[in-house]
Motif scaffolding. Structure first.
Motif, PDB file in Angstrom:
ATOM      1  N   VAL A 106       1.001  -0.916  -0.307  1.00 55.51           N
ATOM      2  CA  VAL A 106      -0.178   0.127  -0.518  1.00 55.51           C
ATOM      3  C   VAL A 106       0.896   1.406  -0.199  1.00 55.51           C
ATOM      4  O   VAL A 106       1.852   1.275   0.866  1.00 55.51           O
ATOM      5  CB  VAL A 106      -1.077   0.030   1.365  1.00 55.51           C
ATOM      6  N   VAL A 107       0.630   2.065  -0.516  1.00 58.66           N
ATOM      7  CA  VAL A 107       1.550   3.207  -1.404  1.00 58.66           C
ATOM      8  C   VAL A 107       0.802   4.826  -1.754  1.00 58.66           C
ATOM      9  O   VAL A 107      -0.375   4.231  -2.004  1.00 58.66           O
ATOM     10  CB  VAL A 107       3.042   3.314  -2.467  1.00 58.66           C
ATOM     11  N   GLY A 108       0.981   5.720  -1.362  1.00 61.58           N
ATOM     12  CA  GLY A 108       0.275   7.186  -1.032  1.00 61.58           C
ATOM     13  C   GLY A 108       0.842   7.664  -2.148  1.00 61.58           C
ATOM     14  O   GLY A 108       2.391   7.686  -2.336  1.00 61.58           O
ATOM     15  N   LEU A 109       0.460   7.485  -3.130  1.00 61.27           N
ATOM     16  CA  LEU A 109       0.728   8.248  -4.144  1.00 61.27           C
ATOM     17  C   LEU A 109       1.195   9.532  -4.346  1.00 61.27           C
ATOM     18  O   LEU A 109      -0.259  10.096  -4.154  1.00 61.27           O
ATOM     19  CB  LEU A 109      -0.043   7.600  -5.386  1.00 61.27           C
ATOM     20  N   HIS A 110       1.743   9.825  -4.513  1.00 64.77           N
ATOM     21  CA  HIS A 110       2.139  12.231  -4.191  1.00 64.77           C
ATOM     22  C   HIS A 110       3.076  12.360  -5.802  1.00 64.77           C
ATOM     23  O   HIS A 110       3.678  10.863  -5.757  1.00 64.77           O
ATOM     24  CB  HIS A 110       3.202  12.416  -3.778  1.00 64.77           C
ATOM     25  N   ASP A 111       3.223  13.349  -5.758  1.00 65.36           N
ATOM     26  CA  ASP A 111       4.335  13.620  -6.980  1.00 65.36           C
ATOM     27  C   ASP A 111       5.595  13.086  -6.928  1.00 65.36           C
ATOM     28  O   ASP A 111       6.707  12.980  -7.899  1.00 65.36           O
ATOM     29  CB  ASP A 111       4.826  15.190  -7.268  1.00 65.36           C
TER      30      ASP A 111
END
Length: 199
Positions: A106-111
Motif C-alpha cells: 500500500v503506497v500513498g501516491l504523490h508527485d
C-alpha cells in the motif's frame, strides 16, 4: 484462513496516512499482519553514524505515529515496524516485499512517489513486484459514499490506482426465503374418512 502480509509504506506526507487508513478499512481482515515500512535515504557521501542514527530514529517515530492510527481504528491488528536504509528508487521496498512474501503493498501516491522513479529506472517494473500494489491518491474532496473507481497502469503488473473520494459499500439484496405450498387440510381429513369407510 491464511495470514496475509500487508506492507504499508510510511512517508512524511498526508497521502501516506490516507492510504493506510483506506487499507485498514478496505483490505485488512482478521489475522492479517500489517508491516509499517519506512525507508530513509542512504547517505552516499557521508557515513556519519550520528546522522544515520538520527534518520533511523526519525523514521521510527514517524512509523509509531502510523501505528497509533492503526491501534485507534483497529485495536487488535498485528503490527510490526521496519525502519531501514535504502535508495530513493524503491529498490529496498521491492526487495523487502519479496523477502517477506507480502500479498499487498500500500503506497500513498504523490508527485515524489518512488513508483515514478522506479518506472523511470526500470523498463519493466512488473518484474520487481511479487504482490498486488495499491497506490492511493489523496481525495480532492471530503470522502463520500459511492463506488470506487479503479484504473490499471500501463504496465502488466497487478497495480491499481484508487481514487478514494468516491467509495461505498454496494447494496446486497435480501435473500429469498423458500416456502412450501401445503394442501388444503380439509381435503386430507376427507380422504382419511373415506378410507376408513371402505375398510
Amino acid at each position: 484462513m491464511e495470514t496475509r502480509k500487508i506492507v504499508v509504506v510510511v512517508e512524511e506526507v498526508e497521502v501516506a496516512r490516507t492510504a493506510m487508513v483506506w487499507a485498514l478499512h478496505n483490505v485488512l481482515r482478521y489475522g492479517d499482519l500489517v508491516t509499517l515500512l519506512h525507508v530513509f535515504p542512504a547517505a552516499v557521501k557521508s557515513r556519519n553514524r550520528k546522522k544515520l542514527r538520527l534518520l533511523r530514529l526519525k523514521g521510527f517515530q514517524l512509523a509509531l505515529s502510523f501505528k497509533e492510527i492503526c491501534i485507534h481504528s483497529f485495536p487488535n491488528t498485528k503490527i510490526e515496524i521496519v525502519v531501514t536504509e535504502g535508495d530513493e528508487e524503491g529498490g529496498r521496498i521491492t526487495d523487502f516485499t519479496r523477502q517477506i512474501g507480502a500479498s499487498t503493498l500500500v503506497v500513498g501516491l504523490h508527485d515524489q512517489s518512488f513508483l515514478y522513479r522506479l518506472a523511470m529506472a526500470h523498463k519493466n517494473i512488473a518484474n520487481n513486484f511479487n504482490c498486488k500494489v495499491l497506490a492511493i491518491k489523496q481525495p480532492t474532496s471530503p470522502l463520500t459514499t459511492s463506488r470506487p473507481t479503479l484504473s490499471d497502469s500501463s504496465t502488466s503488473m497487478d497495480f491499481s490506482q484508487i481514487d478514494i473520494s468516491t467509495l461505498s459499500v454496494p447494496e446486497v439484496p435480501q435473500p429469498k426465503i423458500p416456502y412450501q405450498v401445503c394442501p388444503d387440510p380439509s381435503a386430507i381429513i376427507w380422504r382419511s374418512r373415506r378410507r376408513r369407510r371402505k375398510q
